[in-house]
Motif scaffolding. Sequence first.
Motif, short mmCIF file in Angstrom:
data_model
loop_
_atom_site.label_atom_id
_atom_site.label_comp_id
_atom_site.label_asym_id
_atom_site.label_seq_id
_atom_site.Cartn_x
_atom_site.Cartn_y
_atom_site.Cartn_z
N GLY A 12 0.81 -1.22 0.00
CA GLY A 12 0.00 0.00 0.00
C GLY A 12 0.83 1.26 0.00
O GLY A 12 1.98 1.28 -0.47
N MET A 14 2.52 2.88 2.24
CA MET A 14 3.85 2.82 2.85
C MET A 14 4.70 1.68 2.26
O MET A 14 5.87 1.88 1.95
CB MET A 14 3.73 2.63 4.36
N GLY A 15 4.10 0.49 2.14
CA GLY A 15 4.88 -0.70 1.76
C GLY A 15 5.57 -0.57 0.41
O GLY A 15 6.74 -0.94 0.27
N ILE A 34 -2.01 -9.40 -0.06
CA ILE A 34 -2.98 -10.49 -0.09
C ILE A 34 -3.54 -10.76 -1.49
O ILE A 34 -4.05 -11.83 -1.74
CB ILE A 34 -4.15 -10.23 0.90
N PHE A 38 -3.22 -5.75 -5.75
CA PHE A 38 -2.61 -4.77 -4.84
C PHE A 38 -1.10 -4.68 -5.11
O PHE A 38 -0.50 -3.61 -5.02
CB PHE A 38 -2.86 -5.14 -3.38
N ALA A 90 4.10 -3.71 6.79
CA ALA A 90 3.39 -2.43 6.57
C ALA A 90 1.97 -2.76 6.11
O ALA A 90 1.53 -2.26 5.07
CB ALA A 90 4.13 -1.57 5.56
N VAL A 92 -2.32 -3.48 7.19
CA VAL A 92 -3.39 -2.70 7.82
C VAL A 92 -3.13 -2.50 9.33
O VAL A 92 -2.58 -3.38 10.00
CB VAL A 92 -4.73 -3.42 7.54
N ILE A 97 -4.76 -8.56 13.29
CA ILE A 97 -4.23 -9.00 11.98
C ILE A 97 -2.70 -8.99 12.01
O ILE A 97 -2.04 -9.90 11.52
CB ILE A 97 -4.79 -8.13 10.83
N ASN A 118 5.81 -1.51 11.07
CA ASN A 118 5.74 -0.07 10.76
C ASN A 118 4.50 0.56 11.43
O ASN A 118 4.03 1.62 11.01
CB ASN A 118 5.66 0.09 9.23
N THR A 119 3.98 -0.10 12.47
CA THR A 119 2.78 0.44 13.10
C THR A 119 2.97 1.89 13.53
O THR A 119 4.07 2.29 13.93
CB THR A 119 2.36 -0.41 14.33
N HIS A 141 9.53 2.73 12.20
CA HIS A 141 8.41 3.60 11.84
C HIS A 141 8.85 4.61 10.78
O HIS A 141 9.55 5.58 11.09
CB HIS A 141 7.86 4.31 13.09
N TRP A 142 8.44 4.33 9.56
CA TRP A 142 8.77 5.19 8.42
C TRP A 142 7.75 6.32 8.32
O TRP A 142 6.68 6.24 8.88
CB TRP A 142 8.72 4.38 7.12
N ASN A 144 5.67 9.14 5.61
CA ASN A 144 5.07 9.16 4.28
C ASN A 144 5.43 10.43 3.51
O ASN A 144 5.24 11.52 4.04
CB ASN A 144 3.54 9.08 4.49
N1 LIG Z 1 -0.12 6.19 5.84
C1 LIG Z 1 0.83 6.76 6.56
O1 LIG Z 1 1.09 7.98 6.45
C2 LIG Z 1 1.65 5.92 7.51
C3 LIG Z 1 2.84 6.44 8.04
C4 LIG Z 1 3.60 5.64 8.91
C5 LIG Z 1 3.16 4.37 9.23
N2 LIG Z 1 1.99 3.88 8.71
C6 LIG Z 1 1.60 2.51 9.07
O2 LIG Z 1 1.96 1.63 8.01
C7 LIG Z 1 1.02 0.56 7.94
C8 LIG Z 1 0.41 0.53 6.54
O3 LIG Z 1 -0.24 1.75 6.31
P1 LIG Z 1 -0.61 2.23 4.82
O4 LIG Z 1 -1.00 3.65 4.94
O5 LIG Z 1 0.47 1.81 3.87
O6 LIG Z 1 -1.92 1.35 4.54
P2 LIG Z 1 -2.55 0.93 3.13
O7 LIG Z 1 -3.98 0.63 3.43
O8 LIG Z 1 -2.23 1.91 2.06
O9 LIG Z 1 -1.79 -0.44 2.76
C9 LIG Z 1 -1.91 -1.61 3.51
C10 LIG Z 1 -1.68 -2.78 2.56
O10 LIG Z 1 -1.60 -3.96 3.35
C11 LIG Z 1 -2.32 -4.98 2.68
N3 LIG Z 1 -2.71 -5.99 3.64
C12 LIG Z 1 -3.74 -5.98 4.50
N4 LIG Z 1 -3.73 -7.11 5.24
C13 LIG Z 1 -2.65 -7.82 4.85
C14 LIG Z 1 -2.10 -9.06 5.24
N5 LIG Z 1 -2.66 -9.82 6.19
N6 LIG Z 1 -0.96 -9.47 4.62
C15 LIG Z 1 -0.38 -8.72 3.65
N7 LIG Z 1 -0.88 -7.54 3.24
C16 LIG Z 1 -1.99 -7.11 3.84
C17 LIG Z 1 -3.48 -4.27 2.01
O11 LIG Z 1 -4.00 -5.06 0.95
C18 LIG Z 1 -2.83 -2.97 1.56
O12 LIG Z 1 -2.29 -3.08 0.25
C19 LIG Z 1 0.01 0.79 9.06
O13 LIG Z 1 0.40 0.07 10.19
C20 LIG Z 1 0.11 2.30 9.29
O14 LIG Z 1 -0.26 2.66 10.60
C21 LIG Z 1 1.23 4.62 7.85
#
Ligand SMILES: NC(=O)c1ccc[n+]([C@@H]2O[C@H](COP(=O)([O-])OP(=O)(O)OC[C@H]3O[C@@H](n4cnc5c(N)ncnc54)[C@H](O)[C@@H]3O)[C@@H](O)[C@H]2O)c1
Length: 284
Positions: A12, A14-15, A34, A38, A90, A92, A97, A118-119, A141-142, A144
């Motif tokens: 997603g 971050m990943g 998953i 994606f 990185a 959900v 989960i 990366n929570t 913790h990265w 964005n």
């Molecule tokens: N968005 C931000 O600015 C930010 C900054 C720092 C940290 N984070 C953290 O990074 C993590 C991801 O956030 P994001 O914004 O990238 O979310 P996102 O919703 O954009 O991406 C999450 C991805 O994880 C996938 N996913 C869900 N369950 C899964 C599983 N069981 N196995 C593998 N993949 C799975 C989803 O399909 C999705 O592609 C969270 O823990 C969030 O708190 C987010």
Amino acid sequence: MEIKKICVLGAGLMGHGIAQVCAQGGFEVTLEDIKEEFLQKGLDRIKKFLDGSVARGKTTQEEAEAVLGRITTATSLEEAAGDADLVMEAIVENMEIKKETFRQLDKICPEHTIFATNTSYQSVTEIATATNRPDRFMGMHWFNPPQVMRGIEVVKTERTSPETVAIITSLCQQLGKEPAICHDSPGFIANRLLQAWRTEGLRLYDENVASFQDIDKALKTAYGFRMGPFELADLAGMDVVMAGNETMYNELRSDVFKPPRCLVMKFRAGELGRKTGKGFYEYK
Ligand SMILES: NC(=O)c1ccc[n+]([C@@H]2O[C@H](COP(=O)([O-])OP(=O)(O)OC[C@H]3O[C@@H](n4cnc5c(N)ncnc54)[C@H](O)[C@@H]3O)[C@@H](O)[C@H]2O)c1
């Protein structure tokens, strides 16, 4: 221990960026999600970013292709993490989960593999209890977007070994990032500070001290902030801001983080910010 192969879970927001930064650093990366669609979306975002870098002369076409060539994808944990030296999660932001995923990884991965989450707001210490390797478990913790932001918070629990901290700190530096080391605590460093000033900004509006536009303007013109609290809330999304406020409020039992009325109302009205076209401001 030398890290050679990195597995990134979740393609997603971050990943995909984390996978790109690791591949740019010369590491072999497997990106896991998953569903195939994606992964494709994540790869498309990486290609778009690299194309932009080539167009602006920041990197060469050959280097961009080499970066992409170092990234493989998988939809199974076994395939993605079976021979990884480091797994960066990185996915959900959901405690159950995340724990279930690490429970499975603990069985799949070799003993030496380090796990990093990366929570943003969940307890790293609690996620680590799903594994039998708390000494090789920590937060990374990265920020964005990962390709651009220089900071990474390196979050250690009571049980993370000094060796694991040293390996991850050195990896951050190898990737061209600036690690800030901290203990596991709600919001770590940056999000706790951000949440506090943003909440106080929103509270000024609740108290009718000024319009939200003037509150944003004051902070930007007085202190050179790039965004005010309302612009930032619109960018992050009211759902994300609410979840952050509620977690910090409950965990730290501090009124500093009590969700302001204007935030609660925007959230309930579904005016989540840029993503819905309307938050405090309107977006075309
Ligand atoms: N968005 C931000 O600015 C930010 C900054 C720092 C940290 N984070 C953290 O990074 C993590 C991801 O956030 P994001 O914004 O990238 O979310 P996102 O919703 O954009 O991406 C999450 C991805 O994880 C996938 N996913 C869900 N369950 C899964 C599983 N069981 N196995 C593998 N993949 C799975 C989803 O399909 C999705 O592609 C969270 O823990 C969030 O708190 C987010």
